[in-house]
Design an enzyme around this catalytic site. Structure first.
Site, PDB file in Angstrom:
ATOM      1  N   SER A  88      -0.872   5.277   9.989  1.00 20.98           N
ATOM      2  CA  SER A  88      -1.814   5.706   8.880  1.00 20.98           C
ATOM      3  C   SER A  88      -1.487   4.374   8.019  1.00 20.98           C
ATOM      4  CB  SER A  88      -1.210   6.799   8.316  1.00 20.98           C
ATOM      5  OG  SER A  88      -1.788   7.212   6.904  1.00 20.98           O
ATOM      6  N   SER A  89      -2.429   3.705   7.755  1.00 16.66           N
ATOM      7  CA  SER A  89      -2.558   2.400   7.019  1.00 16.66           C
ATOM      8  C   SER A  89      -2.152   2.603   5.744  1.00 16.66           C
ATOM      9  CB  SER A  89      -3.862   1.839   7.089  1.00 16.66           C
ATOM     10  OG  SER A  89      -4.437   1.550   8.453  1.00 16.66           O
TER      11      SER A  89
END
Length: 378
Positions: A88-89
């Protein structure tokens, strides 16, 4: 879990707003529950481990920090080396990409790389669930994201498939947003985005290069072009993440050893400068290596177009082999860059031309090509 996620999400949104994220985007980060898209356990920065079962409050706090969270390693296989393969950036990076996409309600948006589904939820808030399609190459990730999104009340279309060859109608999308780095912008992306639409993708000249840049490319038939929106690093598209050639063995023998003034590694150890080098000189990959009885690593640079390489040492030694004179190429590139006024990454851009089969890096204007690659000859 004793904490309420709502103030944590609001705090994340406030932090993004303070960094310059437009209010209409920051507000969306306050509404979308990031933790609902995350697995039971994940890694944060510096390999910090967060497990909902053992410390649910700390797990929840980590979910609303501005950091990338690694959610899968080794493509989900067991017994591997622990190499991150999905995440999850960092929300600030996601906000940059959403801003670059210039999204409006009702636009059709294709996301390449569903991952956890968090970005698809943000897109759904921005343009509407009926207008978002997201595609994921990993079946397990696609299924998990679909379930997490539905449980959180988001119902975009989630597909399992090859995001480089998406199965959506031609000219059906206003925006394509990729959450993985590519070196070759797939021709199919130009097919599915209608003229006047935009492709937003992390891009790097070659796998194994340093980091990458955010490319925002406006589509006009067989061509897409635009300036870079600064540097950033994303995981590679799975079909493009390996360099064309492997690094030479550490015991490879050089053809030549030169002594230069200062530390020749400096540019490669500076992340921003290394990205600029990748725009100035094409066709190389790099890494670090250690020799016995040394405390400082050396920088290993290898050509992706031939067998040439060079090792850069802290004591000023430049060891090299092969027909390509890499050190001279980089010196010439830096000299040219300084003569142009030391332009920032954002002054460079990319043109993808399917008719000619080329990708061209340019400075300040599409007519001022720095270099081009011919993919038909690759």
């Amino acid at each position: 879990m004793t904490l309420d996620h709502t103030p944590l999400a609001q705090g994340l949104a406030d932090g993004l707003r303070a960094q310059g994220t437009p209010d209409r985007l920051a507000t969306v980060f306050a509404r979308v529950p990031r933790h609902r898209c995350l697995p039971r356990a994940f890694w944060g920065e510096d390999r910090a481990w967060y497990d909902r079962n053992t410390d649910p409050d700390e797990w929840l706090r980590a979910a609303y920090t501005d950091q990338p969270l690694v959610t899968q390693v080794d493509d989900g296989a067991s017994g591997g080396m622990g190499i991150p393969s999905s995440s999850s950036s960092a929300p600030s990076i996601m906000a940059r990409m959403l801003a670059a996409a210039d999204l409006r309600p009702g636009q059709q948006v294709l996301e390449v790389g569903t991952g956890t589904g968090y970005n698809a939820a943000l897109l759904t808030e921005l343009v509407g669930a009926d207008h978002v399609t997201t595609i994921e190459v990993d079946q397990t990730l696609a299924d998990t994201a679909r379930a997490a999104l539905a449980a959180a009340g988001y119902l975009p279309t989630v597909l399992h498939g090859d995001g480089e060859n998406p199965t959506v109608p031609a000219s059906s999308q206003d925006r394509l947003i990729a959450t993985c780095t590519v070196a070759d912008v797939p021709w199919r992306w130009l097919d599915v985005v209608r003229p006047g639409g935009r492709i937003v993708t992390p891009w790097s000249p070659s796998p194994g290069g340093p980091g990458g840049v955010l490319a925002a490319l406006d589509v006009d038939g067989d061509q897409a072009r635009g300036r870079f929106e600064g540097s950033l690093a994303f995981m590679w598209s799975r079909s493009q993440r390996r360099p064309a050639r492997s690094m030479p063995d550490l015991d490879a023998r050089p053809d030549q050893v030169d002594q230069v003034t200062g530390d020749p590694r400096e540019a490669w150890l500076d992340g921003d400068m290394a990205v600029l080098l990748s725009l100035l000189v094409p066709g190389w990959a790099h890494g670090l290596g250690f020799e016995p009885d040394t405390e400082e690593p050396h920088v290993r640079v290898a050509s992706t177009s031939c067998a040439s390489w060079m090792w850069l040492h802290a004591d000023g030694r430049v060891e090299s082999a092969g027909s390509r004179l890499l050190w001279e190429e980089f010196a010439a590139g830096l000299s040219w860059w300084r003569a142009q006024g030391a332009p920032d990454v954002t002054e460079f851009g990319l043109t993808v031309d399917r008719h000619r089969g080329t990708q061209t890096v340019w400075l300040r204007s599409p007519d001022a090509a720095v270099w081009a690659t011919d993919r038909r000859r690759a």
